[in-house]
Design an enzyme around this catalytic site. Sequence first.
Site, PDB file in Angstrom:
ATOM      1  N   ILE A 295      -7.057   7.954  -1.539  1.00 27.97           N
ATOM      2  CA  ILE A 295      -7.005   6.492  -1.540  1.00 27.97           C
ATOM      3  C   ILE A 295      -7.872   6.046  -0.363  1.00 27.97           C
ATOM      4  CG2 ILE A 295      -4.838   6.551  -0.217  1.00 27.97           C
ATOM      5  CD1 ILE A 295      -4.068   3.888  -1.412  1.00 27.97           C
ATOM      6  N   SER A 296      -8.804   5.143  -0.610  1.00 31.65           N
ATOM      7  CA  SER A 296      -9.754   4.731   0.430  1.00 31.65           C
ATOM      8  C   SER A 296      -9.053   3.992   1.565  1.00 31.65           C
ATOM      9  CB  SER A 296     -10.838   3.828  -0.166  1.00 31.65           C
ATOM     10  OG  SER A 296     -11.626   4.521  -1.096  1.00 31.65           O
ATOM     11  N   GLN A 297      -9.693   4.013   2.733  1.00 31.74           N
ATOM     12  CA  GLN A 297      -9.137   3.286   3.866  1.00 31.74           C
ATOM     13  C   GLN A 297      -9.101   1.796   3.564  1.00 31.74           C
ATOM     14  OE1 GLN A 297     -12.895   4.335   6.263  1.00 31.74           O
ATOM     15  NE2 GLN A 297     -12.025   2.627   7.422  1.00 31.74           N
TER      16      GLN A 297
ATOM     17  N   ARG B 150       0.811  -1.222   0.000  1.00 34.24           N
ATOM     18  CA  ARG B 150       0.000   0.000   0.000  1.00 34.24           C
ATOM     19  C   ARG B 150       0.849   1.278   0.000  1.00 34.24           C
ATOM     20  NH1 ARG B 150      -5.323   1.881   1.263  1.00 34.24           N
ATOM     21  NH2 ARG B 150      -5.329   3.705   2.632  1.00 34.24           N
TER      22      ARG B 150
ATOM     23  N   PHE C  89     -17.233   9.221   0.208  1.00 33.54           N
ATOM     24  CA  PHE C  89     -16.362   9.189  -0.967  1.00 33.54           C
ATOM     25  C   PHE C  89     -16.345  10.561  -1.632  1.00 33.54           C
ATOM     26  CE2 PHE C  89     -16.840   4.677  -0.475  1.00 33.54           C
ATOM     27  CZ  PHE C  89     -15.737   4.104  -1.095  1.00 33.54           C
TER      28      PHE C  89
END
Length: 215
Positions: A51-53, A25, A196
């Site tokens: 960038i999403s969790q 990541r 989002f």
Amino acid sequence: MVIETIERRGVTDKEVLRAMRAVPRHLFVPEEERDYAYGDFPLPIGYGQTISQPYIVALMTELLELKEGDKVLEIGTGSGYQAAILAKIPNVEVYTIEIIPKLAESARQRLESLGYTNAHCMQRDGYYGWPEHAPFDAVIVTAAPDHVPQPLVDQLAEGGRMVIPIGPPGGYQTLWKFVKEPDGELRAFNMGGVAFVPLTGEGMKESEEHGWPPP
């Protein structure tokens, strides 16, 4: 990361957990954010995008119920992290679209340099999908429209799964999973609240001009 923030919150799909362990990541976030790469929160990647969790990435991937031979469309490549997770599922072909040219190119180069040969990147308006490669067994949308884009429904195969956040821009949305029935209708499952960045582009503008969604 996987044990503390993903498994403990209920993600059980072995291939998803394996993918979350395998993808580095920290290589998908800006250098100044790398100390925080494995925390369970979103991070900025430039151009107003994130960038999403990790938990949300894992959850959305699990909800797609991917199996060998599936073809998946992702709307919103960002840094390429979600595409890399998808591409780690065995024998899955990934088609990913990013509307921001510089993000699209950097993600393409990153995925290529890391050997994700089954992840195909395109810079275009994701609202319209990628009809040249349809139908897709799964569609994942990582930016939030205020309705389900009809082109994405049209490109979803019978029995296909779509995972998408829907709601107003700038606030919280609802994460939905849809399954396409033989008659073309979508069976809906509410997966809870999420946040989002909004889906942008000409497709969204055109849909608003034509009165979609209806009042």
